[in-house]
Design a protein around this motif. Structure first.
Motif, PDB file in Angstrom:
ATOM      1  N   ALA A   1      -5.518  -0.747  -6.391  1.00 38.63           N
ATOM      2  CA  ALA A   1      -6.466  -1.517  -7.193  1.00 38.63           C
ATOM      3  C   ALA A   1      -5.721  -2.433  -8.160  1.00 38.63           C
ATOM      4  N   GLY A   2      -6.088  -3.705  -8.143  1.00 33.99           N
ATOM      5  CA  GLY A   2      -5.494  -4.676  -9.054  1.00 33.99           C
ATOM      6  C   GLY A   2      -4.113  -5.158  -8.662  1.00 33.99           C
ATOM      7  N   GLN A   3      -3.604  -4.712  -7.518  1.00 41.13           N
ATOM      8  CA  GLN A   3      -2.289  -5.164  -7.056  1.00 41.13           C
ATOM      9  C   GLN A   3      -2.413  -6.575  -6.483  1.00 41.13           C
ATOM     10  N   HIS A   4      -1.342  -7.355  -6.564  1.00 40.77           N
ATOM     11  CA  HIS A   4      -1.364  -8.725  -6.038  1.00 40.77           C
ATOM     12  C   HIS A   4      -1.585  -8.707  -4.520  1.00 40.77           C
ATOM     13  N   PRO A   5      -2.496  -9.538  -4.019  1.00 38.31           N
ATOM     14  CA  PRO A   5      -2.721  -9.553  -2.569  1.00 38.31           C
ATOM     15  C   PRO A   5      -1.468  -9.925  -1.781  1.00 38.31           C
ATOM     16  N   SER A   6      -0.643 -10.808  -2.332  1.00 37.94           N
ATOM     17  CA  SER A   6       0.583 -11.205  -1.624  1.00 37.94           C
ATOM     18  C   SER A   6       1.519 -10.014  -1.448  1.00 37.94           C
ATOM     19  N   TYR A   7       1.557  -9.134  -2.444  1.00 41.88           N
ATOM     20  CA  TYR A   7       2.425  -7.962  -2.358  1.00 41.88           C
ATOM     21  C   TYR A   7       1.854  -6.933  -1.383  1.00 41.88           C
ATOM     22  N   ILE A   8       0.545  -6.714  -1.440  1.00 43.02           N
ATOM     23  CA  ILE A   8      -0.087  -5.774  -0.497  1.00 43.02           C
ATOM     24  C   ILE A   8       0.180  -6.216   0.934  1.00 43.02           C
ATOM     25  N   LYS A   9      -0.020  -7.508   1.185  1.00 46.01           N
ATOM     26  CA  LYS A   9       0.188  -8.001   2.553  1.00 46.01           C
ATOM     27  C   LYS A   9       1.651  -7.859   2.977  1.00 46.01           C
ATOM     28  N   LYS A  10       2.574  -8.166   2.078  1.00 45.58           N
ATOM     29  CA  LYS A  10       4.004  -8.038   2.400  1.00 45.58           C
ATOM     30  C   LYS A  10       4.333  -6.606   2.810  1.00 45.58           C
ATOM     31  N   GLN A  11       3.819  -5.636   2.067  1.00 42.87           N
ATOM     32  CA  GLN A  11       4.119  -4.244   2.395  1.00 42.87           C
ATOM     33  C   GLN A  11       3.511  -3.842   3.739  1.00 42.87           C
ATOM     34  N   LEU A  12       2.280  -4.258   3.988  1.00 42.77           N
ATOM     35  CA  LEU A  12       1.644  -3.943   5.279  1.00 42.77           C
ATOM     36  C   LEU A  12       2.430  -4.561   6.435  1.00 42.77           C
ATOM     37  N   GLN A  13       2.859  -5.823   6.259  1.00 43.55           N
ATOM     38  CA  GLN A  13       3.652  -6.478   7.306  1.00 43.55           C
ATOM     39  C   GLN A  13       4.957  -5.724   7.558  1.00 43.55           C
ATOM     40  N   GLU A  14       5.562  -5.245   6.484  1.00 44.73           N
ATOM     41  CA  GLU A  14       6.856  -4.583   6.633  1.00 44.73           C
ATOM     42  C   GLU A  14       6.713  -3.161   7.167  1.00 44.73           C
ATOM     43  N   PHE A  15       5.605  -2.494   6.850  1.00 40.84           N
ATOM     44  CA  PHE A  15       5.329  -1.204   7.505  1.00 40.84           C
ATOM     45  C   PHE A  15       5.150  -1.428   9.008  1.00 40.84           C
ATOM     46  N   LYS A  16       4.422  -2.465   9.350  1.00 37.64           N
ATOM     47  CA  LYS A  16       4.159  -2.754  10.770  1.00 37.64           C
ATOM     48  C   LYS A  16       5.446  -3.125  11.509  1.00 37.64           C
ATOM     49  N   ALA A  17       6.288  -3.922  10.880  1.00 38.35           N
ATOM     50  CA  ALA A  17       7.523  -4.394  11.521  1.00 38.35           C
ATOM     51  C   ALA A  17       8.652  -3.360  11.490  1.00 38.35           C
ATOM     52  N   GLY A  18       8.498  -2.322  10.669  1.00 33.11           N
ATOM     53  CA  GLY A  18       9.543  -1.307  10.559  1.00 33.11           C
ATOM     54  C   GLY A  18      10.564  -1.578   9.473  1.00 33.11           C
ATOM     55  N   ALA A  19      10.379  -2.666   8.713  1.00 31.20           N
ATOM     56  CA  ALA A  19      11.302  -2.961   7.612  1.00 31.20           C
ATOM     57  C   ALA A  19      11.126  -1.961   6.471  1.00 31.20           C
ATOM     58  N   ARG A  20       9.925  -1.404   6.361  1.00 34.19           N
ATOM     59  CA  ARG A  20       9.667  -0.306   5.424  1.00 34.19           C
ATOM     60  C   ARG A  20       9.097   0.841   6.237  1.00 34.19           C
ATOM     61  N   LYS A  21       9.645   2.016   6.053  1.00 36.77           N
ATOM     62  CA  LYS A  21       9.254   3.145   6.896  1.00 36.77           C
ATOM     63  C   LYS A  21       8.542   4.220   6.079  1.00 36.77           C
ATOM     64  N   ASN A  22       7.459   4.719   6.638  1.00 43.75           N
ATOM     65  CA  ASN A  22       6.731   5.830   6.033  1.00 43.75           C
ATOM     66  C   ASN A  22       5.919   6.474   7.142  1.00 43.75           C
ATOM     67  N   ASP A  23       6.033   7.798   7.279  1.00 49.83           N
ATOM     68  CA  ASP A  23       5.382   8.493   8.389  1.00 49.83           C
ATOM     69  C   ASP A  23       3.862   8.348   8.376  1.00 49.83           C
ATOM     70  N   LEU A  24       3.280   8.166   7.189  1.00 50.29           N
ATOM     71  CA  LEU A  24       1.826   7.985   7.106  1.00 50.29           C
ATOM     72  C   LEU A  24       1.421   6.523   7.250  1.00 50.29           C
ATOM     73  N   MET A  25       2.126   5.636   6.565  1.00 46.99           N
ATOM     74  CA  MET A  25       1.698   4.235   6.517  1.00 46.99           C
ATOM     75  C   MET A  25       2.086   3.431   7.751  1.00 46.99           C
ATOM     76  N   SER A  26       3.234   3.692   8.314  1.00 46.04           N
ATOM     77  CA  SER A  26       3.676   2.878   9.456  1.00 46.04           C
ATOM     78  C   SER A  26       2.661   2.888  10.593  1.00 46.04           C
ATOM     79  N   PRO A  27       2.131   4.059  11.008  1.00 47.44           N
ATOM     80  CA  PRO A  27       1.128   4.046  12.079  1.00 47.44           C
ATOM     81  C   PRO A  27      -0.187   3.375  11.663  1.00 47.44           C
ATOM     82  N   MET A  28      -0.526   3.455  10.374  1.00 48.65           N
ATOM     83  CA  MET A  28      -1.758   2.816   9.894  1.00 48.65           C
ATOM     84  C   MET A  28      -1.658   1.295   9.971  1.00 48.65           C
ATOM     85  N   ALA A  29      -0.466   0.771   9.724  1.00 47.75           N
ATOM     86  CA  ALA A  29      -0.278  -0.684   9.704  1.00 47.75           C
ATOM     87  C   ALA A  29      -0.152  -1.283  11.103  1.00 47.75           C
ATOM     88  N   MET A  30       0.252  -0.487  12.074  1.00 47.90           N
ATOM     89  CA  MET A  30       0.537  -1.015  13.420  1.00 47.90           C
ATOM     90  C   MET A  30      -0.616  -1.812  14.035  1.00 47.90           C
TER      91      MET A  30
END
Length: 201
Positions: free
Chosen positions: A54-83
């Protein structure tokens, strides 16, 4: 000079307009069903190890989702959610969560003095930079540079994040900016900054 200023103003207005129009908050709310279990219906997670969106910058939220999806940021819960998310899905989710009001946090009183010092002035003796140099005096970050809002964030999440940058478990920061800062911080400094930020509004 005046023509240059007018041209720059028009370009900036177009950029801001495009950034604001990128996501549809109503569509994001409709798509947020899988996010709710961890991040809460309004982006305020009940579990302090999961970040408030809540209240986080949309540009930052999108960057993290893109990086979870691409594998640049790894997390066992988030990576599959972003795919399965498309860019539009990410824009919509970012628009929804960024528009929600963040719930306030409270800092541990015994951590505020050290946390304030490190956040605002760093540690000259160990060459730790002041956090506010990038995240601003009030912790609101810099959306253009994709530096996140960190004020009001859960201390447990912030502490884990800083330690992950220090250990190299997280390495999706631009030019290793966070890693280079946190490498010089002690556990005590990390805990204090995280507590200070939890109560910062």
């Amino acid at each position: 000079m005046n023509k240059w200023l007018v041209s720059v103003s028009i370009v900036l207005a177009m950029v801001v307009s495009n950034a604001q129009a990128a996501g549809d908050a109503a569509a994001g709310k409709a798509k947020s069903g899988t996010c709710l279990a961890c991040h809460g219906a309004d982006g305020n997670s009940a579990n302090a190890v999961w970040p408030k969106l809540a209240g986080q910058h949309p540009s930052y939220i999108k960057k993290q989702l893109q990086e979870f999806k691409a594998g640049a940021r790894k997390n066992d819960l988030m990576s599959p959610m972003a795919m399965p998310l498309s860019d539009q899905d990410m824009d919509d989710l970012a628009a929804y969560f960024s528009g929600q009001a963040q719930s306030p946090g409270v800092a541990a009183a015994d951590q505020v003095e050290l946390g304030t010092k490190i956040y605002r002035a760093g540690n000259v003796a160990t060459n730790v930079a002041a956090c506010m140099a990038c995240h601003g005096p009030s912790g609101n970050g810099n959306p253009g540079a994709k530096f996140p809002r960190i004020s009001g964030q859960h201390a447990a999440y912030l502490e884990k994040t800083l330690k992950d940058f220090r250990s190299g478990d997280r390495a999706n920061d631009n030019a290793k900016m966070m890693q280079n800062v946190v490498n010089r911080m002690t556990d005590k400094e990390i805990a204090a900054v995280a507590q200070y930020l939890q109560g910062l509004r």
